[in-house]
Design an enzyme around this catalytic site. Sequence first.
Site, short mmCIF file in Angstrom:
data_model
loop_
_atom_site.label_atom_id
_atom_site.label_comp_id
_atom_site.label_asym_id
_atom_site.label_seq_id
_atom_site.Cartn_x
_atom_site.Cartn_y
_atom_site.Cartn_z
N HIS A 29 0.80 -1.23 0.08
CA HIS A 29 -0.01 0.03 0.07
C HIS A 29 1.01 1.11 0.00
CE1 HIS A 29 -3.81 -2.22 1.03
NE2 HIS A 29 -2.97 -2.91 1.30
N TRP A 75 -1.11 -0.24 10.05
CA TRP A 75 -1.30 -1.47 10.16
C TRP A 75 -0.09 -2.32 10.90
CZ3 TRP A 75 -3.20 1.37 6.35
CH2 TRP A 75 -4.68 1.35 6.39
N GLU A 88 -9.75 -11.19 5.36
CA GLU A 88 -8.55 -10.76 6.26
C GLU A 88 -8.86 -10.73 7.68
OE1 GLU A 88 -6.51 -7.49 4.93
OE2 GLU A 88 -4.90 -7.69 6.16
ZN LIG Z 1 -3.27 -5.10 1.73
#
Ligand SMILES: [Zn+2]
Length: 414
Positions: free
Chosen positions: A59, A315, A213
């Site tokens: 990302h 994240w 996920e």
């Molecule tokens: Zn991802």
Amino acid sequence: MNIINARLRGKPGLHRIEMEGSRISAIVAQAQPMQASLPAELDAGQNLVTAPFVEPHIHLDATLTAGEPNWNMSGTLFEGIERWAERKALVTHQDTKSRARKTIDMLVDNGIQHVRTHVDVTDPSFAALRAMLEVRDESRHLIDLQIVAFPQEGIESFKNGRALMTEAVAMGADVVGGIPHFENTREQGVTSVKFLMDLAERTGCLVDVHCDETDDAQSRFLEVLAEEARVREMGERVTASHTVAMGSYDNAYCYKLFRLLKQSRINFVSCPTESIHLQGRFDGYPKRRGLTRVAEIDRAGMNICFGQDSIVDPWYPLGNGNILRILEAGLHICHMLGYEDLQRALDLITDNSARTLQLGDRYGLEVGRPANLLILSAADDYEMIRSQGQVLTSIRDGKLLMQRSPAQVTRFPA
Ligand SMILES: [Zn+2]
């Protein structure tokens, strides 16, 4: 430019690789080690020469933002999405471009020349997408970049989600994304997959879905994606990223699921460092690993590769662009340190990933293909992993892109 004294994966002996312009023009077996004679001759030193590493899942619009404005304190995926929503309000064109460029430099320094990045398009201004479309053009001398239109906050459960996805593809995204397990209801998850497959089929885009996920064993959107791919005969163009719920499925369901997955011919991406960090967060002990069934997918003859996912973002707080680090961690986490797995470990960051990205004859160490290649610091896959080897040289379009001098150790007598 030529490379001498090269070992090639799957071929015995040493080889000389000749490049003419931006293509590989010859690969010739050597009877014995040679001395470099021409100035434009690189000595691989009897180490491996491979096609470039591939980053199939990252990302780039979110990298280098951890802690801005707030840190993810729980370490969960869902708090990550909340923290990113705060940072997203501060995103500017220049901010996205400069962070993406810094990250691409990290990837290039570690031998990566093909990248698939997810870009959040649940933003009516498309600030990140506009920036990344420019980065794709401006970085062609470093990497080939595929952009996924990624609906971070949902297609069905985000306002105008469908229109935003359609517009993102019209603006030039290469790949259609999705996040069915994040949609508000199971039905929305299913309709989001049908919508995104329609969009891809209509526009000729590839597909790469953040799929299941979550540790929730009831998250079963992989079967929906695989069935859509099977019926439309689009499997090789479709990728299921993460699928970590598969690590929690019971074996009876998974046995049935594998039949469909094989028929569908879809690709898989696992991001082992990201998943071991984000998943298992609601467990006591025993605590799940929160990864998909990487070894089982591989042994069933399906295509699976490893990606980094995040570099210093809401994240995942670590990361440095080195996909060999992800490979080593993944082999440990997935119980893949068996002899045969180690013999072909680099498949997980080279050939398998190239197949996921559908690179075709734009990738691979063969005569006539682009002169994009790496000289590594060890003679085979096993030794690259064991020695925590490095990329010593990266060549793109027949020209030097990066060279690394290995660290020297000096020992002194007692
Ligand atoms: Zn991802």
